[in-house]
Design an enzyme around this catalytic site. Structure first.
Site, PDB file in Angstrom:
ATOM      1  N   ASN A   9      47.559  37.680  38.327  1.00  0.00           N
ATOM      2  CA  ASN A   9      46.744  37.420  39.884  1.00  0.00           C
ATOM      3  C   ASN A   9      45.009  37.713  40.002  1.00  0.00           C
ATOM      4  O   ASN A   9      44.229  37.939  39.102  1.00  0.00           O
ATOM      5  CB  ASN A   9      46.981  39.294  40.482  1.00  0.00           C
ATOM      6  CG  ASN A   9      46.221  38.964  42.310  1.00  0.00           C
ATOM      7  OD1 ASN A   9      46.043  38.016  41.632  1.00  0.00           O
ATOM      8  ND2 ASN A   9      46.191  40.511  42.272  1.00  0.00           N
ATOM      9  N   LYS A  11      42.707  36.777  41.540  1.00  0.00           N
ATOM     10  CA  LYS A  11      42.228  37.059  43.036  1.00  0.00           C
ATOM     11  C   LYS A  11      40.641  35.644  43.008  1.00  0.00           C
ATOM     12  O   LYS A  11      41.547  34.567  42.998  1.00  0.00           O
ATOM     13  CB  LYS A  11      41.457  38.087  42.245  1.00  0.00           C
ATOM     14  CG  LYS A  11      42.025  39.526  42.177  1.00  0.00           C
ATOM     15  CD  LYS A  11      41.754  40.930  41.763  1.00  0.00           C
ATOM     16  CE  LYS A  11      42.486  41.813  41.245  1.00  0.00           C
ATOM     17  NZ  LYS A  11      42.590  42.957  41.608  1.00  0.00           N
ATOM     18  N   HIS A  96      48.324  43.653  48.779  1.00  0.00           N
ATOM     19  CA  HIS A  96      48.026  44.007  47.593  1.00  0.00           C
ATOM     20  C   HIS A  96      46.694  45.111  48.105  1.00  0.00           C
ATOM     21  O   HIS A  96      46.692  44.890  49.623  1.00  0.00           O
ATOM     22  CB  HIS A  96      46.790  43.003  46.934  1.00  0.00           C
ATOM     23  CG  HIS A  96      46.452  43.281  45.712  1.00  0.00           C
ATOM     24  ND1 HIS A  96      45.303  43.684  45.265  1.00  0.00           N
ATOM     25  CD2 HIS A  96      46.775  43.152  44.270  1.00  0.00           C
ATOM     26  CE1 HIS A  96      44.808  44.245  44.505  1.00  0.00           C
ATOM     27  NE2 HIS A  96      45.466  43.534  43.966  1.00  0.00           N
ATOM     28  N   GLU A  98      43.691  45.438  47.313  1.00  0.00           N
ATOM     29  CA  GLU A  98      42.587  44.422  48.628  1.00  0.00           C
ATOM     30  C   GLU A  98      42.855  44.360  49.334  1.00  0.00           C
ATOM     31  O   GLU A  98      41.425  43.820  50.323  1.00  0.00           O
ATOM     32  CB  GLU A  98      41.578  44.238  47.218  1.00  0.00           C
ATOM     33  CG  GLU A  98      41.023  44.435  45.534  1.00  0.00           C
ATOM     34  CD  GLU A  98      41.555  43.704  44.661  1.00  0.00           C
ATOM     35  OE1 GLU A  98      42.074  42.201  44.491  1.00  0.00           O
ATOM     36  OE2 GLU A  98      41.022  44.474  43.593  1.00  0.00           O
ATOM     37  N   GLU A 168      50.524  49.390  42.398  1.00  0.00           N
ATOM     38  CA  GLU A 168      49.408  49.792  41.584  1.00  0.00           C
ATOM     39  C   GLU A 168      48.462  50.339  42.433  1.00  0.00           C
ATOM     40  O   GLU A 168      48.063  50.404  43.736  1.00  0.00           O
ATOM     41  CB  GLU A 168      48.452  48.371  42.314  1.00  0.00           C
ATOM     42  CG  GLU A 168      49.798  47.065  41.598  1.00  0.00           C
ATOM     43  CD  GLU A 168      48.051  45.545  41.453  1.00  0.00           C
ATOM     44  OE1 GLU A 168      48.276  45.149  40.450  1.00  0.00           O
ATOM     45  OE2 GLU A 168      47.961  45.657  42.924  1.00  0.00           O
ATOM     46  N   GLY A 174      41.203  47.453  38.194  1.00  0.00           N
ATOM     47  CA  GLY A 174      39.550  46.916  38.018  1.00  0.00           C
ATOM     48  C   GLY A 174      39.016  48.502  37.506  1.00  0.00           C
ATOM     49  O   GLY A 174      37.456  47.676  37.026  1.00  0.00           O
ATOM     50  N   SER A 213      44.075  47.760  35.234  1.00  0.00           N
ATOM     51  CA  SER A 213      43.968  47.697  34.354  1.00  0.00           C
ATOM     52  C   SER A 213      44.702  48.073  33.037  1.00  0.00           C
ATOM     53  O   SER A 213      44.971  48.511  31.738  1.00  0.00           O
ATOM     54  CB  SER A 213      43.292  49.186  33.671  1.00  0.00           C
ATOM     55  OG  SER A 213      41.773  48.902  34.864  1.00  0.00           O
TER      56      SER A 213
END
Ligand code: 13P
Length: 255
Positions: A9, A11, A96, A98, A168, A174, A213
């Site tokens: 991904n 992003k 996701h 985010e 996730e 991240g 990560s």
């Protein structure tokens, strides 16, 4: 046998030309990836039209990072599942954290997106996962259960069979903080149990990817877990060498 999948991904990273160079690098190294591991990359929308052909030719799957929750019409700035399908995009990341967190995407919207993607033969890579405070309050299983109940568990069995899931944990995205292999396995096994209760044995064929990560140094241990069928990779997928090393770890991990 479940499909082993390593998906990158990207992003909101790379200009078009940086993305083109990264895709070429990955395509060039793809032959190092053991047979039986499906590589997928999810570049930004602007890159999809030009990169889909070359990536598919190299045997690499191509995913969008999002799609609209409407079929078409006056939704300025949105990209529909039909548009993605029309240029050969095969997969779409949906839900996701985010998107849930920064753009207010609700479970109901995500279910609409999943249905539209499937109608256009785009395979959803559906993301679920808890926040740090939810894990600390030991609510992580219930949070993930609710995310599944409100979206994936609403699908008919024939559609469920096409879905890829990604666990996730938000606290690991991240942050450099990875779930331990035990934490990942515990949650993946739980997810499969929830899915089995709803869809029966079909849940044993669903690929569940780990994201958060994941990097070359921890991939083999994570992928070695019985219910971890691959990874959804953020930061490390922006480096062709690291991304391929992670894909290779899929086989090392599974032995
Ligand atoms: P990182 O690998 O950068 O933690 O991101 C994971 C992720 O969000 C993939 O979708």
């Amino acid at each position: 046998m479940r499909k082993k999948i390593v998906a990158g991904n990207w992003k909101m990273n790379t200009t078009y030309f940086e993305g083109e160079a990264l895709a070429k690098d990955i395509a060039g190294k793809h032959k190092e990836v053991p047979a039986g591991v499906q590589l997928i990359v999810a570049p930004p929308f602007t890159h999809l039209c030009c990169l889909t052909g070359p990536l598919r030719e190299a045997g690499i799957g191509i995913a969008a990072q999002n799609c609209a929750n409407h079929e078409s019409g006056a939704y300025t700035g949105e990209v529909s599942a039909a548009m993605l399908a029309s240029i050969g995009v095969q997969y779409c990341i949906i839900g996701h954290s985010e998107r849930r967190e920064y753009y207010g995407e609700t479970d109901a919207m995500l279910l609409e997106k999943v249905k539209l993607a499937l109608q256009h033969n785009v395979i959803p890579i559906f993301c679920i996962g808890e926040r740090l405070n939810e894990r600390e309050a030991e609510q992580h299983f219930e949070v993930v259960n609710q995310q599944l109940q409100k979206a994936i568990c609403q699908l008919p069995a024939t559609d469920f069979a096409k879905i890829i899931l990604a666990y996730e944990p938000v606290w690991a995205i991240g942050t450099g903080k990875t779930a331990t292999a035990e934490q990942a396995q515990e949650m993946h096994a739980y997810i499969r149990k929830v899915l089995r209760e709803k869809f029966g044995a079909a849940a044993d064929s669903t690929s569940i990817l780990y994201g958060g990560s994941c990097k070359p140094s921890n991939a083999a241990e994570l992928f070695g877990q019985p219910d971890v069928d691959g990874g959804l990779i953020g930061g490390a997928s922006l480096n062709g060498g690291d991304f391929i090393a992670i894909a290779k770890a899929m086989i090392t991990g599974k032995g």
